[in-house]
Write an enzyme that holds these catalytic residues in place. Structure first.
Site, short mmCIF file in Angstrom:
data_model
loop_
_atom_site.label_atom_id
_atom_site.label_comp_id
_atom_site.label_asym_id
_atom_site.label_seq_id
_atom_site.Cartn_x
_atom_site.Cartn_y
_atom_site.Cartn_z
N ASP A 15 45.92 -4.93 85.51
CA ASP A 15 45.20 -4.41 84.34
C ASP A 15 43.77 -4.00 84.72
OD1 ASP A 15 44.83 -3.69 81.74
OD2 ASP A 15 44.60 -5.73 80.98
N TRP A 20 37.90 0.49 84.78
CA TRP A 20 37.29 0.77 86.10
C TRP A 20 36.79 2.23 86.14
CZ3 TRP A 20 38.03 4.17 90.11
CH2 TRP A 20 37.46 3.82 91.34
N ARG A 28 40.60 8.33 83.35
CA ARG A 28 41.46 7.15 83.48
C ARG A 28 42.44 7.32 84.65
NH1 ARG A 28 42.09 3.65 79.53
NH2 ARG A 28 44.28 3.37 80.04
N HIS A 32 43.98 4.91 87.85
CA HIS A 32 45.36 4.64 88.26
C HIS A 32 45.56 4.99 89.74
CE1 HIS A 32 46.26 3.65 84.23
NE2 HIS A 32 46.27 4.89 83.75
N LEU A 126 60.04 -8.85 102.27
CA LEU A 126 59.56 -8.93 100.89
C LEU A 126 60.34 -7.97 99.97
CD1 LEU A 126 57.25 -9.61 98.75
CD2 LEU A 126 56.05 -7.62 99.67
N SER A 187 51.62 -9.72 77.42
CA SER A 187 51.96 -8.30 77.28
C SER A 187 53.43 -8.00 77.59
CB SER A 187 51.05 -7.42 78.16
OG SER A 187 49.73 -7.51 77.70
C1 FPP Z 1 46.83 -0.99 83.47
O1 FPP Z 1 45.51 -0.54 83.37
C2 FPP Z 1 47.56 -0.17 84.42
C3 FPP Z 1 48.69 0.55 84.16
C4 FPP Z 1 49.36 0.59 82.84
C5 FPP Z 1 49.30 1.39 85.20
C6 FPP Z 1 49.54 0.70 86.49
C7 FPP Z 1 49.86 1.72 87.51
C8 FPP Z 1 49.38 1.73 88.76
C9 FPP Z 1 48.50 0.68 89.31
C10 FPP Z 1 49.73 2.85 89.68
C11 FPP Z 1 51.16 2.86 90.13
C12 FPP Z 1 51.51 1.71 91.00
C13 FPP Z 1 52.63 1.64 91.72
C14 FPP Z 1 52.89 0.45 92.55
C15 FPP Z 1 53.64 2.72 91.75
P1 FPP Z 1 45.03 0.10 81.98
O2 FPP Z 1 45.21 1.57 82.08
O3 FPP Z 1 45.73 -0.55 80.85
O4 FPP Z 1 43.51 -0.28 82.02
P2 FPP Z 1 42.55 -0.56 80.77
O5 FPP Z 1 43.12 -1.75 80.05
O6 FPP Z 1 41.24 -0.87 81.43
O7 FPP Z 1 42.52 0.68 79.95
#
Ligand code: FPP
Length: 233
Positions: A15, A20, A28, A32, A126, A187
């Site tokens: 998260d 960030w 945003r 990612h 793994l 969540s």
């Molecule tokens: C949560 O941060 C992150 C996500 C919903 C997406 C996670 C995806 C990745 C890390 C990239 C893909 C990874 C792989 C391994 C294929 P948020 O967007 O909810 O952050 P916020 O709460 O600060 O808005």
């Protein structure tokens, strides 16, 4: 760390990508992108440490509520990850698996996941389980449907039979669930499987997470007293 204290299965709620990016006045999607690069490093570290299973919460059944641009960016990252890392998975004997609803994923993504899962199925190292289009409640609904399709009698339904109809019945329950960005929420992540998991919350945002943070989480886990509802002997 003593080998007995290394968790067999870690779940990670990655998260804070959006926050960030916001802190840096970036989109945003940049968060990612950076998040994906952290995920790669953490997978390598987990593999080197001898951890058996890591489940990454990549995209939840609720994440479809985000803008179409953000959703398609994340799906694109998943595709890119699966394609570009295949050689890395081979070199490190990493097996890719999936948790979540395949039926409602875009067909190209579902096909990509099936291909990589098949290509890495025999790898003994793994296992990285990508929770994609995943929700704990959704997984339970699908498990109940599978049981009913087998025309089970109500009396036949047990905790074991439900466990056997989840997405990855052979994977042991997670020992440790890590959540970044300081939120104290599940969540909808591994609701059934995490019944006895230890939780570790890190204030750091996911794109700031490093191998040292993983080592710190494992140290904290090693000091927990897991009783599984019993009493200490
Ligand atoms: C949560 O941060 C992150 C996500 C919903 C997406 C996670 C995806 C990745 C890390 C990239 C893909 C990874 C792989 C391994 C294929 P948020 O967007 O909810 O952050 P916020 O709460 O600060 O808005």
């Amino acid at each position: 760390m003593h080998a007995a204290n290394i968790p067999a299965h870690i779940g990670i709620i990655m998260d804070g990508n959006g926050r960030w990016a916001k802190k840096r006045n970036q989109l945003r999607t940049q968060g990612h992108l950076e998040g994906l690069s952290r995920a790669k490093k953490i997978v390598k570290a987990a593999s080197d440490m001898g951890i058996r299973y890591v489940t990454l919460y990549v995209f939840s059944t609720e994440n479809w509520k985000r803008t179409a641009e953000e959703v398609s960016f994340i799906m694109g990252l998943v595709k890119q990850y699966l394609r570009s890392e295949l050689a890395f998975f081979r070199e490190n004997s990493i097996r890719i698996r999936h948790a979540g609803d395949m039926e409602t994923l875009p067909p190209d993504i579902a096909g990509e996941i099936r291909d990589v899962c098949a290509a890495t199925a025999g790898f003994p190292g793994l296992s990285v389980i990508l929770a994609l289009n995943y929700g704990g409640r959704n997984e339970l609904v699908r498990a109940v449907k599978r049981i009913l399709r087998e025309q089970a009698e109500a009396e036949q339904i047990t905790e074991d039979s439900i466990g056997l109809h989840l997405d990855n019945p052979d994977v042991p329950d997670p020992d440790l669930i890590i959540r970044t960005a300081g939120e104290f929420r599940t969540s909808n992540f591994l609701l059934w499987e995490a019944a006895y998991a230890e939780y570790y919350i890190s204030d750091k945002l996911w794109p700031d997470w490093t191998e040292e943070d993983l080592a710190e989480a494992l140290r904290a886990y090693g000091n927990r007293d897991r009783r599984f509802g019993g009493v200490r002997q």
